[in-house]
Design a protein around this motif. Structure first.
Motif, mmCIF file in Angstrom:
data_model
loop_
_atom_site.group_PDB
_atom_site.id
_atom_site.type_symbol
_atom_site.label_atom_id
_atom_site.label_comp_id
_atom_site.label_asym_id
_atom_site.label_seq_id
_atom_site.Cartn_x
_atom_site.Cartn_y
_atom_site.Cartn_z
ATOM 1 N N PRO A 114 -13.292 -10.395 14.517
ATOM 2 C CA PRO A 114 -13.812 -11.491 13.683
ATOM 3 C C PRO A 114 -14.171 -11.027 12.268
ATOM 4 N N LEU A 115 -14.628 -9.785 12.120
ATOM 5 C CA LEU A 115 -14.944 -9.271 10.789
ATOM 6 C C LEU A 115 -13.675 -9.116 9.958
ATOM 7 N N LEU A 116 -12.623 -8.622 10.577
ATOM 8 C CA LEU A 116 -11.342 -8.510 9.883
ATOM 9 C C LEU A 116 -10.860 -9.882 9.437
ATOM 10 N N ALA A 117 -10.994 -10.855 10.321
ATOM 11 C CA ALA A 117 -10.536 -12.207 10.004
ATOM 12 C C ALA A 117 -11.325 -12.805 8.851
ATOM 13 N N ARG A 118 -12.647 -12.654 8.873
ATOM 14 C CA ARG A 118 -13.465 -13.206 7.790
ATOM 15 C C ARG A 118 -13.158 -12.521 6.470
ATOM 16 N N GLN A 119 -12.916 -11.201 6.527
ATOM 17 C CA GLN A 119 -12.592 -10.486 5.297
ATOM 18 C C GLN A 119 -11.266 -10.979 4.713
ATOM 19 N N LEU A 120 -10.299 -11.241 5.571
ATOM 20 C CA LEU A 120 -9.008 -11.706 5.077
ATOM 21 C C LEU A 120 -9.111 -13.111 4.489
ATOM 22 N N VAL A 121 -9.927 -13.954 5.092
ATOM 23 C CA VAL A 121 -10.152 -15.288 4.525
ATOM 24 C C VAL A 121 -10.739 -15.166 3.120
ATOM 25 N N ALA A 122 -11.668 -14.228 2.931
ATOM 26 C CA ALA A 122 -12.280 -14.032 1.607
ATOM 27 C C ALA A 122 -11.246 -13.547 0.593
ATOM 28 N N ILE A 123 -10.346 -12.692 1.019
ATOM 29 C CA ILE A 123 -9.289 -12.218 0.115
ATOM 30 C C ILE A 123 -8.393 -13.375 -0.289
ATOM 31 N N HIS A 124 -8.029 -14.201 0.667
ATOM 32 C CA HIS A 124 -7.138 -15.328 0.376
ATOM 33 C C HIS A 124 -7.798 -16.389 -0.493
ATOM 34 N N ALA A 125 -9.105 -16.372 -0.552
ATOM 35 C CA ALA A 125 -9.819 -17.358 -1.373
ATOM 36 C C ALA A 125 -9.824 -16.994 -2.852
ATOM 37 N N LEU A 126 -9.421 -15.775 -3.193
ATOM 38 C CA LEU A 126 -9.410 -15.353 -4.591
ATOM 39 C C LEU A 126 -8.375 -16.154 -5.379
ATOM 40 N N ARG A 127 -8.750 -16.537 -6.585
ATOM 41 C CA ARG A 127 -7.845 -17.283 -7.465
ATOM 42 C C ARG A 127 -7.822 -16.607 -8.833
ATOM 43 N N PRO A 128 -7.064 -15.544 -8.978
ATOM 44 C CA PRO A 128 -7.050 -14.815 -10.246
ATOM 45 C C PRO A 128 -6.419 -15.639 -11.355
ATOM 46 N N ALA A 129 -6.816 -15.372 -12.578
ATOM 47 C CA ALA A 129 -6.250 -16.091 -13.720
ATOM 48 C C ALA A 129 -4.754 -15.856 -13.821
ATOM 49 N N GLU A 130 -4.336 -14.648 -13.458
ATOM 50 C CA GLU A 130 -2.908 -14.319 -13.469
ATOM 51 C C GLU A 130 -2.475 -13.930 -12.063
ATOM 52 N N ARG A 131 -1.508 -14.627 -11.530
ATOM 53 C CA ARG A 131 -1.057 -14.353 -10.177
ATOM 54 C C ARG A 131 -0.298 -13.021 -10.109
ATOM 55 N N PRO A 132 -0.455 -12.309 -8.985
ATOM 56 C CA PRO A 132 0.379 -11.115 -8.793
ATOM 57 C C PRO A 132 1.827 -11.517 -8.517
ATOM 58 N N GLN A 133 2.679 -10.541 -8.365
ATOM 59 C CA GLN A 133 4.093 -10.827 -8.125
ATOM 60 C C GLN A 133 4.281 -11.583 -6.815
ATOM 61 N N ALA A 134 5.371 -12.307 -6.706
ATOM 62 C CA ALA A 134 5.690 -13.017 -5.468
ATOM 63 C C ALA A 134 5.973 -12.010 -4.356
ATOM 64 N N TYR A 135 5.626 -12.381 -3.134
ATOM 65 C CA TYR A 135 5.835 -11.495 -1.988
ATOM 66 C C TYR A 135 7.318 -11.193 -1.794
ATOM 67 N N GLU A 136 7.572 -10.062 -1.172
ATOM 68 C CA GLU A 136 8.923 -9.707 -0.762
ATOM 69 C C GLU A 136 8.950 -9.556 0.752
ATOM 70 N N ALA A 137 9.976 -10.103 1.382
ATOM 71 C CA ALA A 137 10.150 -9.901 2.821
ATOM 72 C C ALA A 137 10.557 -8.452 3.063
ATOM 73 N N TRP A 138 10.073 -7.870 4.159
ATOM 74 C CA TRP A 138 10.333 -6.462 4.447
ATOM 75 C C TRP A 138 11.477 -6.259 5.420
ATOM 76 N N THR A 139 12.139 -7.327 5.814
ATOM 77 C CA THR A 139 13.350 -7.209 6.613
ATOM 78 C C THR A 139 14.164 -8.482 6.449
ATOM 79 N N THR A 140 15.361 -8.450 6.954
ATOM 80 C CA THR A 140 16.231 -9.630 7.025
ATOM 81 C C THR A 140 16.825 -9.671 8.423
ATOM 82 N N ALA A 141 17.384 -10.800 8.776
ATOM 83 C CA ALA A 141 17.987 -10.927 10.103
ATOM 84 C C ALA A 141 19.078 -9.882 10.316
ATOM 85 N N ASP A 142 19.853 -9.609 9.289
ATOM 86 C CA ASP A 142 20.958 -8.656 9.430
ATOM 87 C C ASP A 142 20.488 -7.216 9.551
#
Length: 310
Positions: A114-142
Motif C-alpha cells: 500500500p505504501l508503494l501504491a500511495r507513493q506512485l499515486v503521488a508521483i502521477h499527480a505531479l503536473r510539471p510546467a514542462e512535460r518530460p519526453q513521451a514514453y517508449e515501449a520496451w518491446t514489440t510483438a515481433d
C-alpha cells in the motif's frame, strides 16, 4: 569532484551500492570542517552500451531531480552533472544521499505494497510546467521471445494482445522504472539472528533512479511495478498491486482489455532480460531468484493476467 564540495571538505570513504543494472552507484562519505560527515551518491555510466546514451539520460535525471526538489515526492537533489565525462573518467551524476534502504524480502510485503501504491499515486499527480519526453515501449510483438518451457498458447495470446494499437490514454508524469528496487524504506534494523525480519511501521524515505522519467499512461508505471512484484514475490502480488493503486486513489484505464494491454506490454518485455534483472536481487540476498526461477514466475504471471483480465 572537489570543486563541488564546501571549503575544507574531503572525501574520506567510498562504498559501492548494489542493486543497479545500467550504472555503477557509489556512496561518498565527505568529511566536513567541523569533524562530522555527510554522504553523497555518484551515478556513473561505465558500460559502453549505456555510455552512448549517458548524456541524454544524465541530463534528464538531473532536470527531473531539480523539479522534484520542490514537491512532496522524496528524491535526491542534484549536486553536479558531468554527462560527457569532461571532468570525470566516465559520464556521472552527483546527488544527495537519502536515508533508508531497499527492501526485497517477502516478510513485511503486505505492509509495503500500500505504501508503494500511495507513493506512485503521488508521483502521477505531479503536473510539471514542462512535460518530460513521451514514453517508449520496451518491446514489440515481433520481439517477444517466450522463456524456455513457457505456456506457448498463453504467450501467443499475450503477444497478440500487444500487437494491437496502444489504447488511447490520459498522460501522466511517470517514473517509468518504479519498483521495490528503486524505493528506499526506513525500517527496523536487522536483528542479530539474521537479516530478514518483518519491518515495523515502514515508511518510504526516497524514490531513486529517474533516468527513464516519461509522460504516458499511469497503467504503464503500475504494470512495471506489478511485474517486478510478481517476479520478486509471486504472481499474486503482481495482480494485487493494481488493486492497491486504485485503493490509494489512482485511476487506471477504463476497460479490462486496456488494462491488460499495458500489463502485458510490460511483462513480455522482461522475457529477454531476466538474467540482468535478477542479478542485483541475488546480490541483495535473494539467492533463490535465479534466472530460471524468474522465468517460471513470469510465465505464471502472464498466464494469470490472461485468466484474470482477458
Amino acid at each position: 569532484m572537489g570543486r563541488h564540495l564546501d571549503v575544507g571538505e574531503r572525501i574520506v570513504r567510498t562504498e559501492a551500492l548494489h542493486g543497479g543494472i545500467t550504472a555503477e552507484m557509489r556512496r561518498l562519505t565527505v568529511g566536513t570542517r567541523d569533524g562530522g560527515t555527510r554522504d553523497l551518491v555518484l551515478r556513473t555510466f561505465v558500460d559502453p552500451l549505456f555510455v552512448e546514451n549517458a548524456e541524454e539520460l544524465l541530463n534528464r535525471e538531473a532536470d527531473v531531480l531539480a523539479l522534484l526538489a520542490g514537491t512532496a515526492v522524496p528524491a535526491p537533489e542534484p549536486v553536479a552533472v558531468d554527462p560527457t565525462a569532461a571532468q570525470c573518467e566516465y559520464p556521472s551524476l552527483l546527488m544527495t544521499h537519502l536515508a533508508g534502504r531497499t527492501v526485497l524480502d517477502d516478510e513485511g510485503l503486505e505492509a509495503r505494497v500500500p505504501l508503494l501504491a500511495r507513493q506512485l499515486v503521488a508521483i502521477h499527480a505531479l503536473r510539471p510546467a514542462e512535460r518530460p519526453q513521451a514514453y517508449e515501449a520496451w518491446t514489440t510483438a515481433d520481439a517477444v521471445v517466450p522463456p524456455e518451457g513457457a505456456d506457448a498458447a498463453a504467450w501467443a495470446a499475450a503477444t497478440d494482445v500487444i500487437r494491437r494499437p496502444a489504447p488511447p490514454c490520459a498522460g501522466r508524469f511517470l517514473h517509468r522504472d518504479f519498483h521495490p528496487g528503486n524505493v528506499l524504506f526506513d525500517v527496523t534494523p536487522p536483528s542479530p539472528a539474521g537479516p530478514r525480519i518483518t519491518p515495523a511501521n515502514p515508511r518510504i524515505t526516497g524514490v531513486v533512479d529517474w533516468v527513464q522519467t516519461s509522460w504516458g499512461p499511469a497503467d504503464l508505471d503500475v504494470a512495471h511495478c506489478s511485474t517486478n512484484l510478481a517476479l520478486l514475490h509471486g504472481p499474486a502480488w503482481g495482480l494485487r498491486f493494481a488493486e492497491a493503486y486504485e485503493e490509494a486513489g489512482g485511476v487506471l484505464a477504463a476497460t479490462a482489455s486496456e488494462r491488460l494491454y499495458w500489463r502485458l506490454l510490460d511483462g513480455l518485455a522482461f522475457a529477454t532480460g531476466l538474467q540482468w534483472v535478477t542479478r542485483p536481487w541475488r546480490e541483495a540476498g535473494r539467492a533463490e531468484l535465479t534466472t530460471r526461477a524468474a522465468e517460471r514466475r513470469l510465465d505464471a504471471y502472464v498466464t494469470a493476467l490472461l485468466d484474470t483480465l482477458g
